[in-house]
Design an enzyme around this catalytic site. Structure first.
Site, mmCIF file in Angstrom:
data_model
loop_
_atom_site.group_PDB
_atom_site.id
_atom_site.type_symbol
_atom_site.label_atom_id
_atom_site.label_comp_id
_atom_site.label_asym_id
_atom_site.label_seq_id
_atom_site.Cartn_x
_atom_site.Cartn_y
_atom_site.Cartn_z
ATOM 1 N N GLU A 95 3.281 155.710 24.163
ATOM 2 C CA GLU A 95 3.834 156.377 25.334
ATOM 3 C C GLU A 95 4.075 157.865 25.139
ATOM 4 O O GLU A 95 3.892 158.653 26.063
ATOM 5 C CB GLU A 95 5.140 155.692 25.758
ATOM 6 C CG GLU A 95 4.990 154.254 26.217
ATOM 7 C CD GLU A 95 4.154 154.123 27.480
ATOM 8 O OE1 GLU A 95 4.161 155.052 28.302
ATOM 9 O OE2 GLU A 95 3.476 153.086 27.630
ATOM 10 N N SER A 106 33.692 104.388 51.198
ATOM 11 C CA SER A 106 34.739 103.639 50.499
ATOM 12 C C SER A 106 35.384 104.400 49.352
ATOM 13 O O SER A 106 36.344 103.907 48.747
ATOM 14 C CB SER A 106 34.168 102.324 49.986
ATOM 15 O OG SER A 106 33.784 101.495 51.066
#
Length: 792
Positions: free
Chosen positions: A209, A489
């Site tokens: 780079e 239930s």
């Protein structure tokens, strides 16, 4: 008149010629003066323009310099909050299997080696492991790296020593990071300091780079020319011309637009950055800003997070071939994505290694060995929040009570939670496999069923696992928190608890009526509930009515108690929503989310002591200082005696009631309490249960709310059974509280009986509430005993 002589010129004629010359000269002078004036004006205008340009450029430069200073010296990034699981505690006697230990080491990113010499390494297998831990800053202090010798036997830690063989009392592995809470722009990062950057990573960046990074002043003409020449020679782009400083400026300050004005700003700001800050400061900022991948909607920024995302370990632990890959991704994280395009990524990584060798950063042998390594990335992104999205949502909701959203997404908080990664894994696997089995056996379309599951600790109310849907690793609708379905239930224990809290009127042996119910509702409708088997059972013992989940007996009992006390019981157990006093609530016509049901059953499992469900233990700031603790809060809301009686009844539900199918998973005599739940038309299948160390709630149904054909015992119960079996659920063994005594009673009449009498069962009673009348068998047995003792 005399005549003029011929041939002589007139003098006036000469004067006129001279006058013309003078006039021409004057005109020329005036023109020259005008020209000079014009030129002078032009130069003055140009000079003014130049001064204006210099002033403008200087002012603009000062403006940009201010912008750079504010950004660099202020808070550069919104740092997301990091979320951690619970740390694994190791001590002799701690429950731990080899599979669990290996799973913990895997999610921590530990590397298996022959002989651990550095942090995050382990060796061994079977029953003997040697582990070198990382240092970690816990909420109660720093724990240095340790060498552990761990021996396992019979599902627990049998011996724990350090590297020198000295016994250790208790040690924690560092907790796994399970997610982050990031801003709305979806950028995520793990900040690193300059000293945290491996040399190999810095060298790789320089190689491909910006090789003259430490020499130029922000712009590198030589680098641009060299990159152009190398690219021409290679026949493609192998090297960029922008410096690292220019790349940082472009990413940190500027928009992605392509224009000469943006390039001008980029160059000028690069010069400003270089003038104001050191190379190390610039390199640190670059390392935290650079874009390196995408995890769904989350953008991966910085090498710190990319290290976890691709390799599941900290940046400092990466090897040469791994740092070379990260550096190679800078050129194009999507194009070189190592998971989608491994061939491209491998070629790019090897090019980075070649450039490093060419510049003398590594030797030919090092490059050769590194190029021989595979890419080494994990199978999928280490986006841990994608593995635990439902739990992270719960964490966020609990944090919202104490923190602003901007604090959670920008201040770098560290949040320590209650999630147990092993419990979560077992739950996820169990849900997926059991749903697939049910669909196949019931001939349902694959994938039609959905599920949710919540697992908590009974005493502390800590949420250890939470599944919001069948695909637990995918963000989306969180059924554990937001799917409010009728609970059926599952509400019945609250009705029976309300009755048992009145021992003068009701005991487990009290006979209640299972008879028809016809009620006219306020709107004029007639409510006529039915039992599941559509039969009437007459007078049945209270404990049997709950064990068999008899609807009519429950409704008759609830109506006798009245609805308001039942609603009050539900609130005491942890329901914090308004409940309308309709008779149908006695059969569970109350929409609730699984996490709300889990709160009810946590209170029951803890013997009537409610601990608000919590997912957070501690919160630290970015500097490791404690901000807030989430201590255990326990409040007794139900008397221990009726709570114990109900727990005993819920154990009967498993042993001889609607949940007896659970025995095929946990064993015939395994002690566990639970309750099935089924809603109208078999739309929702529920099961809630608890053993000695875990409470769990499971819901199974369809998102379109169509019937599944599954009762609670056919859908949710098998999921619960499989998960609890694989987690080695501890058996339930509650100690009877003071005020509880056991008696033999005749089940059909509720009269006091004796052991050995026909139809006699042993039940717990609140002291003083036992039957006073004896059955015929009990009476004759007592008379016979007295006769033998006293001879009369």
């Amino acid at each position: 008149m005399a005549q003029r002589p011929r041939g002589r010129r007139r003098q006036p004629t000469r004067k006129k010629s001279k006058s013309r010359k003078t006039t021409t000269t004057r005109k020329s002078s005036r023109k020259q003066r005008r020209t000079r004036r014009r030129k002078g004006s032009l130069w003055r205008w140009l000079a003014g323009l130049l001064v204006l340009g210099v002033v403008t450029l200087g002012g603009y430069t000062l403006y940009l310099s201010h912008q750079v200073r504010v950004a660099f010296e202020g808070k550069r990034w919104a740092v997301p909050a990091r979320v951690y699981a619970r740390p694994l505690e190791l001590y002799e006697g701690a429950a731990l299997t080899p599979a669990q230990l290996r799973h913990e080491l895997q999610i921590l990113g530990y590397r298996k080696v022959r002989c651990p010499g550095a942090g995050a390494q382990w060796s061994g297998g079977g029953r003997h492991y040697r582990v070198r831990t990382r240092a970690f800053h816990f909420w109660d202090g720093e724990q240095p790296p340790l060498t552990l010798d761990i021996r396992l036997a019979d599902g627990q830690v049998s011996r724990l020593t350090d590297g020198q063989g000295r016994p250790l009392d208790i040690v924690r592995l560092e907790p796994a990071e399970i997610g982050s809470i990031y801003p709305t722009h979806r950028e995520d990062r793990v900040l690193v300091r300059r000293e945290d950057l491996p040399d190999s990573l810095v060298q790789a960046l320089l190689a491909v780079e910006d090789r003259r990074f430490f020499e130029h002043h922000g712009i590198d003409p030589r680098g641009i020319a060299r990159a152009l020449w190398n690219n021409l020679r290679a026949g493609g782009v192998v090297q960029g011309g922008s410096t690292l400083t220019q790349q940082l400026v472009k990413n940190f300050f500027l928009t992605p637009e392509r224009s000469l004005w943006r390039k001008f700003n980029e160059a000028l700001m690069a010069l400003i950055v270089e003038a104001r800050y050191s190379k190390d400061e610039i390199l640190e900022a670059y390392a935290n800003e650079v874009y390196l991948g995408q995890d769904g909607a989350r953008a991966i920024h910085g090498f710190g997070l990319a290290s976890y995302f691709y390799f599941n370990r900290p940046l400092q632990e990466l090897r040469l071939h791994e740092t070379a890959l990260l550096a190679g991704l800078v050129k194009g994280a999507s194009y070189y994505n190592p998971r989608r395009h491994p061939d491209r990524a491998l070629k790019r990584r090897n090019l980075v290694l070649e450039q490093m060798q060419k510049l003398g950063f590594i030797t030919a042998a090092q490059a050769r060995r590194a190029k021989a390594q595979p890419l080494g990335v994990t199978g999928k992104g280490h986006g841990q929040q994608h593995r635990y999205p439902a739990f992270i949502q719960l964490v966020r909701r609990q944090l919202a009570r104490d923190y602003r959203e901007e604090d959670l997404t920008s201040e770098g908080l560290r949040i320590f939670t209650t999630l147990d990664p092993w419990v979560q894994k077992i739950a996820v696997d169990g849900v997926a496999r059991e749903l697939a089995r049910i669909e196949k056996s019931r001939r349902l379309r694959a994938g039609i069923l959905q599920a949710a599951m919540v697992i908590v600790s009974p005493q502390g109310g800590e949420v250890t696992a939470l599944i919001g849907g069948r695909k637990a690793g995918v963000s989306g609708f969180n059924r554990a928190l937001d799917a409010r379905r009728p609970v059926g239930s599952l509400v019945k224990p609250a009705v029976y608890l309300t009755a048992l809290a009145r021992p003068r009127r009701f005991t487990l042996a009290t006979l209640i009526e299972d008879k028809p119910v016809r009620l006219e509702l306020p709107n004029g409708d007639l409510w006529t509930p039915q039992n599941f088997d559509h039969k009437l059972h007459g007078r049945v013992p209270l404990h049997r009515a709950l064990a068999q989940s008899l609807n009519l007996a429950t409704v008759n009992l609830g109506l006798e108690l009245r609805l308001e006390p039942v609603i009050q019981t539900l609130h005491e157990l942890g329901v914090d929503k308004k409940i309308r006093p309709y008779p149908s609530l006695l059969l569970g016509a109350i929409p609730m989310a699984p996490v709300e049901v889990a709160q009810i059953y946590q209170t029951l499992a803890a013997g009537g002591f409610r601990a608000p469900l919590r997912a957070i233990r501690e919160v630290l700031d970015a500097d490791g200082q404690p901000l807030q603790r989430y201590p255990l809060e326990v409040r007794q809301v139900v008397d221990p005696v009726p709570a114990f009686l109900l727990t005993s009844n819920l154990q009967e539900v498993v042993q001889a009631g609607t949940a007896n199918g659970l025995k095929s998973y946990l064993g015939r005599d395994f002690a566990v309490a639970g309750k099935t739940g089924t809603t109208n038309d078999l739309r929702d299948s529920w099961f809630a249960g608890f053993g000695g160390d875990r409470v769990a709630v499971v819901w199974v149904g369809r998102d379109d709310n169509k019937p599944t054909g599954l009762t609670g015992s056919r859908g949710a119960l098998p999921v619960f059974g499989r998960v609890m079996r694989d987690l080695h659920l501890a058996p339930l063994d509650p100690l009877p509280p003071t005020g509880v005594r056991y008696y033999w009673v005749e089940e059909s009449t509720g009269l006091l009986s004796a052991e050995g009498c026909e139809g006699a069962i042993q039940l717990p009673f609140a002291e003083g509430s036992e039957p006073k009348r004896r059955s015929r068998c009990a009476a004759s047995g007592t008379a016979g005993l007295l006769e033998r003792l006293f001879g009369g």
